[in-house]
Scaffold this active site. Sequence first.
Site: not given
Length: 278
Positions: A147, A224, A256
């Site tokens: 991320s 996600d 995610h």
Amino acid sequence: MELLQKNRCFDGEQRIYRFNSQTLKGDSRFAVYLSPQALEGEACPALFYLAGLTCTEETFAIKAHAQGMAAQLGLILIMPDTSPRGDYVAQGDHWDIGQGAGFYINATQAPWAEHYQMESFIVDELYELVLQQFPVQQNRVGIFGHSMGGHGALTLAFKYPDKFKSVSAFAPICAPTQCPWGEKAFSTYLGNDQALWAQHDAVALVGEKGALFNEILIDQGLDDQFYSQLNPALFQQVCVQVGQTLTLREHAGYDHGYYFIQSFMDDHLQFHAVQLES
């Protein structure tokens, strides 16, 4: 440098250290996994892992389930915190700005610039400390992340290919100049200079610098919840344009979080072992 904790793990050791960072102007913590080979003093390849928003130096060590494969491959894992910390460090009014959200850049705007120098911290101060303190093969260091940390891994790899010989990412923020997370962080930390923003955008950097790595690996979950912030297609497009080999794997049903990361962690560690050997 002070050893705060060590735990036996797959015949290696998971450790947490604290030291006074001149770059961040205060105490900083980082975690290290030393494979059994490294504990015996053997020079080993190393991987820096950059974590995502709200994470600490412990998050990856606890949640990613990486140590078993790292032990098999003889890897050292380096896990820095995601920002400077402390009562004296500026804090934002939301979880995606401030402590836990350093974005791996050097802030230029007050009050952030005094402490939020995460790019220099990673590539200069911590990098050199790791080489001095642990049995790392200096020409076999890679970087990966998740991320916000995937953004950091991609951008730092393309900015410092002399230091990082391999790169991969889980659900990275590929084009932070084109998503709300990045726009908020960059305007806060860097001001309104769009040219400066582009220096911290993986899509822009690959377009500027061209193909630098034998291969890049990215895993992305199709369920996600933050998919609209990540823009993997833009990264894929620019890699095709410049001839940078990219393996982008998109996985139905995965979100995610760290269950997603666990599912493909072994693949990433094996990928880096091969890339660092070549």
